[in-house]
Design a protein around this motif. Structure first.
Motif, PDB file in Angstrom:
ATOM      1  N   GLY A 149       0.798  -1.224   0.000  1.00  0.00           N
ATOM      2  CA  GLY A 149       0.000   0.000   0.000  1.00  0.00           C
ATOM      3  C   GLY A 149       0.827   1.268   0.000  1.00  0.00           C
ATOM      4  N   GLY A 150       2.138   1.139   0.080  1.00  0.00           N
ATOM      5  CA  GLY A 150       2.996   2.321   0.116  1.00  0.00           C
ATOM      6  C   GLY A 150       3.311   2.899  -1.242  1.00  0.00           C
ATOM      7  N   TYR A 151       2.891   2.211  -2.289  1.00  0.00           N
ATOM      8  CA  TYR A 151       3.121   2.691  -3.654  1.00  0.00           C
ATOM      9  C   TYR A 151       1.904   2.351  -4.492  1.00  0.00           C
ATOM     10  CZ  TYR A 151       4.314  -2.243  -4.414  1.00  0.00           C
ATOM     11  OH  TYR A 151       4.280  -3.611  -4.451  1.00  0.00           O
ATOM     12  N   MET A 152       1.721   3.117  -5.560  1.00  0.00           N
ATOM     13  CA  MET A 152       0.599   2.933  -6.471  1.00  0.00           C
ATOM     14  C   MET A 152       1.116   2.645  -7.868  1.00  0.00           C
ATOM     15  SD  MET A 152      -1.966   3.380  -4.421  1.00  0.00           S
ATOM     16  CE  MET A 152      -3.359   3.490  -5.541  1.00  0.00           C
ATOM     17  N   ILE A 153       0.360   1.825  -8.586  1.00  0.00           N
ATOM     18  CA  ILE A 153       0.671   1.491  -9.977  1.00  0.00           C
ATOM     19  C   ILE A 153      -0.435   2.081 -10.846  1.00  0.00           C
ATOM     20  CG2 ILE A 153       1.047  -0.362 -11.632  1.00  0.00           C
ATOM     21  CD1 ILE A 153       1.893  -2.130  -9.240  1.00  0.00           C
ATOM     22  N   ASP A 154      -0.046   2.937 -11.791  1.00  0.00           N
ATOM     23  CA  ASP A 154      -1.019   3.674 -12.600  1.00  0.00           C
ATOM     24  C   ASP A 154      -0.782   3.456 -14.083  1.00  0.00           C
ATOM     25  OD1 ASP A 154      -1.541   4.859 -10.119  1.00  0.00           O
ATOM     26  OD2 ASP A 154      -0.515   6.731 -10.637  1.00  0.00           O
ATOM     27  N   PHE A 155      -1.841   3.669 -14.846  1.00  0.00           N
ATOM     28  CA  PHE A 155      -1.759   3.889 -16.285  1.00  0.00           C
ATOM     29  C   PHE A 155      -2.486   5.193 -16.587  1.00  0.00           C
ATOM     30  CE2 PHE A 155      -1.258  -0.758 -16.058  1.00  0.00           C
ATOM     31  CZ  PHE A 155      -0.141  -0.932 -16.866  1.00  0.00           C
ATOM     32  N   TRP A 156      -1.747   6.184 -17.065  1.00  0.00           N
ATOM     33  CA  TRP A 156      -2.319   7.491 -17.377  1.00  0.00           C
ATOM     34  C   TRP A 156      -2.788   7.492 -18.826  1.00  0.00           C
ATOM     35  CZ3 TRP A 156       1.621  11.598 -15.099  1.00  0.00           C
ATOM     36  CH2 TRP A 156       1.789  11.347 -13.723  1.00  0.00           C
ATOM     37  N   ILE A 157      -3.941   8.091 -19.078  1.00  0.00           N
ATOM     38  CA  ILE A 157      -4.534   8.107 -20.422  1.00  0.00           C
ATOM     39  C   ILE A 157      -4.987   9.530 -20.765  1.00  0.00           C
ATOM     40  CG2 ILE A 157      -5.198   5.691 -20.507  1.00  0.00           C
ATOM     41  CD1 ILE A 157      -7.991   6.534 -19.528  1.00  0.00           C
ATOM     42  N   SER A 158      -4.119  10.492 -20.534  1.00  0.00           N
ATOM     43  CA  SER A 158      -4.541  11.895 -20.527  1.00  0.00           C
ATOM     44  C   SER A 158      -3.978  12.744 -21.663  1.00  0.00           C
ATOM     45  CB  SER A 158      -4.120  12.520 -19.193  1.00  0.00           C
ATOM     46  OG  SER A 158      -2.742  12.291 -18.937  1.00  0.00           O
ATOM     47  N   GLN A 159      -3.336  12.138 -22.656  1.00  0.00           N
ATOM     48  CA  GLN A 159      -2.680  12.953 -23.677  1.00  0.00           C
ATOM     49  C   GLN A 159      -3.606  13.455 -24.770  1.00  0.00           C
ATOM     50  OE1 GLN A 159       1.080  12.346 -25.373  1.00  0.00           O
ATOM     51  NE2 GLN A 159       1.807  10.984 -23.772  1.00  0.00           N
ATOM     52  N   GLN A 160      -4.630  12.692 -25.086  1.00  0.00           N
ATOM     53  CA  GLN A 160      -5.506  13.078 -26.190  1.00  0.00           C
ATOM     54  C   GLN A 160      -6.844  12.366 -26.034  1.00  0.00           C
ATOM     55  OE1 GLN A 160      -3.892  11.596 -29.904  1.00  0.00           O
ATOM     56  NE2 GLN A 160      -4.075   9.455 -29.287  1.00  0.00           N
ATOM     57  N   VAL A 161      -7.829  12.816 -26.784  1.00  0.00           N
ATOM     58  CA  VAL A 161      -9.088  12.087 -26.858  1.00  0.00           C
ATOM     59  C   VAL A 161      -8.821  10.794 -27.622  1.00  0.00           C
ATOM     60  CG1 VAL A 161     -11.434  12.121 -27.767  1.00  0.00           C
ATOM     61  CG2 VAL A 161     -10.460  14.194 -26.763  1.00  0.00           C
ATOM     62  N   GLN A 162      -9.099   9.671 -26.978  1.00  0.00           N
ATOM     63  CA  GLN A 162      -8.758   8.377 -27.571  1.00  0.00           C
ATOM     64  C   GLN A 162      -9.530   7.277 -26.875  1.00  0.00           C
ATOM     65  OE1 GLN A 162      -4.475   8.102 -26.567  1.00  0.00           O
ATOM     66  NE2 GLN A 162      -4.995   6.789 -24.844  1.00  0.00           N
ATOM     67  N   ALA A 404       6.358   9.034 -27.408  1.00  0.00           N
ATOM     68  CA  ALA A 404       4.981   8.810 -26.976  1.00  0.00           C
ATOM     69  C   ALA A 404       4.288  10.044 -26.414  1.00  0.00           C
ATOM     70  CB  ALA A 404       4.948   7.694 -25.920  1.00  0.00           C
ATOM     71  N   ASN A 405       4.900  11.225 -26.555  1.00  0.00           N
ATOM     72  CA  ASN A 405       4.219  12.441 -26.104  1.00  0.00           C
ATOM     73  C   ASN A 405       3.301  12.910 -27.227  1.00  0.00           C
ATOM     74  OD1 ASN A 405       3.390  14.946 -25.128  1.00  0.00           O
ATOM     75  ND2 ASN A 405       5.358  15.330 -24.137  1.00  0.00           N
ATOM     76  N   LEU A 406       2.178  12.210 -27.380  1.00  0.00           N
ATOM     77  CA  LEU A 406       1.268  12.511 -28.472  1.00  0.00           C
ATOM     78  C   LEU A 406       0.642  13.885 -28.328  1.00  0.00           C
ATOM     79  CD1 LEU A 406      -0.639   9.157 -29.101  1.00  0.00           C
ATOM     80  CD2 LEU A 406       1.405  10.042 -30.213  1.00  0.00           C
ATOM     81  N   LEU A 407       0.404  14.319 -27.099  1.00  0.00           N
ATOM     82  CA  LEU A 407      -0.197  15.621 -26.881  1.00  0.00           C
ATOM     83  C   LEU A 407       0.685  16.709 -27.481  1.00  0.00           C
ATOM     84  CD1 LEU A 407      -2.709  16.804 -25.434  1.00  0.00           C
ATOM     85  CD2 LEU A 407      -1.262  17.164 -23.432  1.00  0.00           C
ATOM     86  N   HIS A 408       1.972  16.636 -27.192  1.00  0.00           N
ATOM     87  CA  HIS A 408       2.911  17.635 -27.705  1.00  0.00           C
ATOM     88  C   HIS A 408       3.129  17.452 -29.210  1.00  0.00           C
ATOM     89  CE1 HIS A 408       6.383  20.354 -26.329  1.00  0.00           C
ATOM     90  NE2 HIS A 408       6.270  20.485 -27.632  1.00  0.00           N
TER      91      HIS A 408
END
Length: 583
Positions: A149-162, A404-408
């Protein structure tokens, strides 16, 4: 916030503890434990869907309907369920594909971080995927000791509408001292293998687009062909620009380091950009220094000089008086146009390129006040005061950041498309190239192909690889050089400095402070002045002709026969060059 991650190949220290029986970091079925963050509600969704024809039966369909202000606001996350130690080797495995946009790319960023402030990161790496399922296996090491519980594993999906789908997720702890290669991953990065398919294709393109046919015809005074004449062909300079950023003060100073600095430039580069002297604040502070630096370069044989840059539209990078003009649009516009006129006119006929706008995607202080159409006006004004110079736009994170910086990247693409729609005189596209980790060559080639559709020159304008891993740095430098040189739209490649004593990121330099070479400099010499440098010799055939295929550029051609020797200069162009000699 401290970031600590390594690529798949990284060699980890300490002794192995759980290599044969890795520990699962997730508590149960990944389809159940990963949940959409509260901040993402209303901007996206995560639903379970069947996964047909895969080794896993279900996937999470991750829909992004609106791009959040903060990239971490839209993510799925799960708490780490097993304790970890600092430097434990973690193998992340997942499959990802892009559903929308159709025939496009989706970006998913893997993030592993401390649960509470300061949110220390063990991994923060973006990945891109197309329409087909892509298996990702990625090794990183934990940056701290953690309890469950001391760390979190994430997948961010915030670069573009997709809409992306992800499945087959696992996170396994192999303990310490495990190499990525032991887990079946490439030694350094995708495409690094000597027999990687992209290499042969790149070599073929280089031979096709960077070489030409040079023929030397030798005749006697009666016009008869002379056979058996010895011909030596020695390259004297590349047509392609191999360059670096330089500091005007260091270039012009009188001291031992500056002597070595100047010598190194002349021995290693045929193309130069002044790092700061032609930027607006530097120009107004000491234009004489900038002009003297350009004059010295030209006088010493370097004609390919980039002007960097006319407008970097962020208050931080503009003269200090400009923010006071925010309420007076006319005065602000005039101040910008007067500067463009001044700098371009003063350097007319001496520069190869100007970066008219630098980093317009993230730097928009001027555009917010003046409007985007003023970017067109900036290009038009530059063209008016030097019709012969090539006008570029320049930006970062296009090839770097794992590609992979699709937003930029998409934002940069849209700015260029906007300028095109307004008939702005844009001649070229700059891609800076500041790397801290590799991007796969095939990914970079796809990105170059996309921007090549504008049918403009592309330059790698500011390359460095900021890493203490000199083996990785050298190998990636080699592969980026090959990638760029093999692409028909790329015309120049510039390092963003070369010496640790004068480099914004000293680890990215190719020469140490004591002027000894690093492996990445050895690669530079090996490729630019070795593999891609033509030195040939032979004799004329019965028809009096000697032919050779060489790299485009300047040559010295020496012909010897009957005790006579003639040496001639020649320029080999893509269409071919014929040299005729009468002896």
């Amino acid at each position: 916030m401290r970031l600590s991650f390594l690529l798949a190949c990284t060699v980890l220290s300490a002794s192995a503890q759980t290599r044969d029986q890795p520990v699962n970091l997730l508590n149960g079925d990944p389809m159940s434990v990963f949940r959409l963050s509260q901040a993402g509600l209303g901007r996206g969704s995560a639903v379970r869907v069947p996964a047909e024809g895969q080794s896993f039966t279900e996937a999470l369909r991750l829909s992004t309907s609106a791009v959040p202000v903060n990239s971490w606001d839209l993510r799925i996350r799960a708490a780490g369920n097993a304790p970890t130690r600092k430097d434990d080797t973690i193998l992340a495995t997942f499959h990802v594909r892009c559903v929308e946009p159709a025939d496009g790319e989706c970006a998913v960023l893997l993030n592993v971080e401390q649960t509470v402030s300061p949110y220390t990161k063990s991994a923060n790496v973006p990945f891109i995927a197309g329409a087909e399922w892509k298996r990702v296996r990625f090794v990183f090491r934990m940056s701290e000791d953690y309890n469950p519980g001391g760390y979190m594993i994430d997948f961010w999906i915030s670069q573009q509408v997709q809409v992306a789908e992800i499945g087959g997720i696992s996170f396994e702890n192999f303990g310490q001292g495990v190499k990525g290669s032991e887990l079946g991953l490439d030694a350094l990065y995708d495409g690094v293998a000597p027999d990687a398919p992209w290499r042969a294709a790149a070599s073929e393109r280089i031979d096709k687009i960077r070489k030409g046919d040079l023929s030397v015809s030798v005749k006697d005074s009666d016009g008869n062909p002379v056979s058996g004449a010895v011909v030596r062909v020695k390259m004297t300079g590349h047509a392609f620009g191999w360059g670096t950023a330089v500091d005007g003060t260091k270039l012009l100073a009188v001291n031992a380091d500056s002597d070595k600095y100047r010598q190194f430039i002349l021995e290693n580069f045929n193309c130069v950009v002044l790092e700061n002297d032609l930027k607006w604040p530097g120009w107004e502070a000491n234009r004489a220094r900038a002009l003297r630096a350009v004059e010295w370069l030209r006088a010493n044989g370097i004609q390919k000089i980039r002007g960097h840059n006319l407008v970097w539209p962020n208050w931080q990078h503009l003269p200090r008086d400009l923010p006071a003009l925010q309420s007076d649009v006319a005065a602000l516009r005039k101040r910008v146009l007067d500067h463009i006129q001044d700098a371009v006119a003063a350097n007319r006929g001496t520069l190869m390129d100007w970066d008219v706008i630098n980093e317009a995607y993230t730097n928009r202080d001027l555009q917010k006040i003046l409007g985007d159409d003023d970017m067109v006006l900036w290009f038009q004004t530059a063209r008016n005061y030097d019709p012969g110079v090539k006008l570029f736009i320049n930006d970062y994170n296009i090839l770097s950041a794992n590609g992979a910086n699709l937003l930029h990247r998409n934002g940069y693409f849209d700015i260029i498309r906007f300028l095109e729609s307004k008939n702005a005189p844009v001649d070229g596209i700059g891609m800076q190239g500041h790397f801290s980790s590799p991007t796969a060559p095939e990914t970079m080639l796809r990105i170059l192909d996309r921007f090549a559709a504008f049918k403009k020159e592309i330059e790698i304008t500011e390359f460095d690889f900021n890493s203490s891993d000199e083996e990785l740095q050298a190998q990636f430098t080699r592969d980026l050089l090959i990638t760029a040189f093999s692409h028909p739209s790329v015309t120049n490649f510039l390092m963003w400095g070369f010496w640790e004593g004068q480099h914004w990121l000293p680890r990215g330099a190719m020469i140490r402070r004591d002027w000894t070479s690093k492996p990445n400099h050895d690669v530079w010499r090996e490729m630019v002045y070795g593999k891609w440098w033509t030195r040939e010799a032979g004799v004329t055939a019965d028809d009096g002709i000697y032919s050779v295929r060489g790299f485009l550029g300047g040559y010295e051609v020496e012909i010897s026969t009957g005790g006579k020797t003639v040496t001639l200069p020649a320029t080999l162009v893509k269409e071919g060059t014929a040299v005729q000699v009468v002896l």
